[in-house]
Design a protein around this motif. Structure first.
Motif, mmCIF file in Angstrom:
data_model
loop_
_atom_site.group_PDB
_atom_site.id
_atom_site.type_symbol
_atom_site.label_atom_id
_atom_site.label_comp_id
_atom_site.label_asym_id
_atom_site.label_seq_id
_atom_site.Cartn_x
_atom_site.Cartn_y
_atom_site.Cartn_z
ATOM 1 N N TYR A 183 28.380 35.091 33.681
ATOM 2 C CA TYR A 183 28.155 35.838 34.922
ATOM 3 C C TYR A 183 28.169 34.964 36.170
ATOM 4 N N THR A 184 28.184 33.641 35.993
ATOM 5 C CA THR A 184 28.272 32.770 37.164
ATOM 6 C C THR A 184 29.707 32.406 37.487
ATOM 7 N N ILE A 185 30.534 32.226 36.452
ATOM 8 C CA ILE A 185 31.905 31.754 36.656
ATOM 9 C C ILE A 185 32.936 32.844 36.383
ATOM 10 N N LEU A 186 32.744 33.626 35.320
ATOM 11 C CA LEU A 186 33.744 34.636 34.971
ATOM 12 C C LEU A 186 33.637 35.912 35.801
ATOM 13 N N THR A 187 32.408 36.358 36.085
ATOM 14 C CA THR A 187 32.238 37.611 36.838
ATOM 15 C C THR A 187 32.908 37.590 38.210
ATOM 16 N N PRO A 188 32.796 36.501 39.001
ATOM 17 C CA PRO A 188 33.502 36.480 40.293
ATOM 18 C C PRO A 188 35.018 36.599 40.173
ATOM 19 N N VAL A 189 35.588 36.252 38.991
ATOM 20 C CA VAL A 189 37.025 36.422 38.778
ATOM 21 C C VAL A 189 37.331 37.872 38.419
ATOM 22 N N LEU A 190 36.457 38.482 37.629
ATOM 23 C CA LEU A 190 36.703 39.837 37.143
ATOM 24 C C LEU A 190 36.543 40.890 38.225
ATOM 25 N N ASN A 191 35.589 40.684 39.149
ATOM 26 C CA ASN A 191 35.304 41.703 40.167
ATOM 27 C C ASN A 191 36.536 42.114 40.978
ATOM 28 N N PRO A 192 37.287 41.158 41.584
ATOM 29 C CA PRO A 192 38.471 41.593 42.349
ATOM 30 C C PRO A 192 39.528 42.245 41.476
ATOM 31 N N LEU A 193 39.647 41.811 40.216
ATOM 32 C CA LEU A 193 40.612 42.434 39.314
ATOM 33 C C LEU A 193 40.221 43.877 39.005
ATOM 34 N N ILE A 194 38.941 44.088 38.737
ATOM 35 C CA ILE A 194 38.450 45.440 38.420
ATOM 36 C C ILE A 194 38.659 46.384 39.595
ATOM 37 N N TYR A 195 38.383 45.892 40.819
ATOM 38 C CA TYR A 195 38.455 46.766 41.995
ATOM 39 C C TYR A 195 39.863 46.896 42.566
ATOM 40 N N SER A 196 40.792 46.035 42.161
ATOM 41 C CA SER A 196 42.139 46.100 42.736
ATOM 42 C C SER A 196 43.168 46.694 41.789
ATOM 43 N N LEU A 197 43.127 46.287 40.507
ATOM 44 C CA LEU A 197 44.155 46.750 39.566
ATOM 45 C C LEU A 197 44.094 48.254 39.340
ATOM 46 N N ARG A 198 42.896 48.819 39.411
ATOM 47 C CA ARG A 198 42.741 50.255 39.155
ATOM 48 C C ARG A 198 42.623 51.054 40.458
ATOM 49 N N ASN A 199 42.942 50.424 41.575
ATOM 50 C CA ASN A 199 42.766 51.075 42.865
ATOM 51 C C ASN A 199 44.107 51.139 43.594
#
Length: 320
Positions: free
Chosen positions: A282-298
């Protein structure tokens, strides 16, 4: 001078040693390269998302304003820990001074608390948009959004101001080696030679409050949202609402699940190896996943990105 005061004074001048991620790895060079790539992906992904939201007028809505705040937190969040980890690996020095450790701990706690709150604000925003669409532009105007975002940053700093001074003022008479890759409260408390049960109770109470309020807001918001979606006649409207909310709930589950393990599960269930893995997630991987989650499906974000990438060719055609 009593024994506690002597120990506190005695330990004020030394440095901690961060054993970090690489001490347990058989391939530290490969791991450092992977972390560096992840770090660059997190910085670039969140920075691009912030730029798109602020440069594209179609994205000047409360939802995207809060997403940009989350991305800003993620950029700062990963920058608090990863550069130090990589620099130590390159230079071969693992020391961190007590003031540096305190600053890192304060920044980390503040950003974690701010993310708890901003995720709740985002859930409330979705509730207002889906359940009160006609009054939404008035109830969630720019001033309200700024107040909510400011409140999230202020609430985030509460944990930092409470836990950091207490933790860093404990006398440390055990090993100086921190079995972690940054100065996290549970890892530092294990080095203290005094009774830490009081601060563990305080930390648990703070985290319960910091989690309980956002979780209550999020669960209440999504309960009303699900009821509203169920009553919708439009299949397209239900699909759009589900897509937006599922992206947000994915981020909530990832972030809150790891935070609950770290700060709310008793220390007897923790091991240094488990703590490092969870913190890495949650310190290193989550900041990478957040923009992917909010952009790829938007579609709005992907459309804005395509528009930005097509600016160059269109501009050249206009010149010709």
């Amino acid at each position: 001078m009593d024994n506690t005061t002597w120990l506190a004074n005695h330990t004020r001048g030394f440095n901690f040693i961060l054993l970090g991620l690489f001490s347990q790895s058989k391939h530290p060079v490969l791991l450092s390269v992977v972390i560096f790539v992840i770090f660059l992906m997190a910085l670039s992904g969140n920075t691009v998302l912030i730029f798109l939201i602020h440069s594209n007028t179609n994205l000047h809505t409360p939802m995207y304003f809060f997403i940009s705040q989350l991305s800003l937190m993620d950029v700062m969040y990963i920058s608090v820990t990863v550069p130090k980890v990589l620099m130590d690996q390159v230079i071969g020095v693992k020391n961190i001074s007590i003031p540096e450790c305190g600053i890192q701990m304060f920044m980390y706690l503040t950003l974690v608390g701010a993310e708890y709150s901003i995720l709740a604000a985002m859930a409330y925003d979705r509730y207002m948009a889906i359940c009160h669409p006609l009054r939404y532009p008035i109830l969630m105007n720019h001033r309200v959004c700024l107040l909510l975002a400011s409140g999230c940053w202020c609430l985030g700093s509460v944990d930092g101001f409470i836990l950091t001074p207490i933790t860093m003022n404990f006398p440390f008479c055990r090993s100086r080696e921190i079995h972690h890759f940054f100065c996290e409260v549970p890892a530092i408390m294990k080095l203290s030679c005094s009774d830490t049960s009081l601060i563990e109770t305080l930390m648990y109470t703070c985290c319960v409050l910091m989690l309980l309020i956002p979780v209550t807001v999020i669960s209440s918001s999504y309960s009303f949202i699900l009821l509203t979606i169920h009553r919708m006649n439009s299949a397209e409207g239900r699909k759009k609402a589900f897509t937006t909310c599922s992206s947000h709930m994915t981020v909530v589950i990832l972030f809150y699940g790891a935070a609950i393990y770290t700060y709310m599960i008793p220390s007897s269930y923790h091991t240094p190896e488990k703590d490092i893995v969870v913190s890495f997630f949650y310190t290193i991987l989550t900041p990478v996943l957040n923009p992917l989650i909010y952009s790829l499906r938007n579609k709005d974000v992907t459309g804005a990105l395509k528009k930005m990438l097509n600016v160059g060719p269109v501009f050249q055609e206009n010149i010709k």
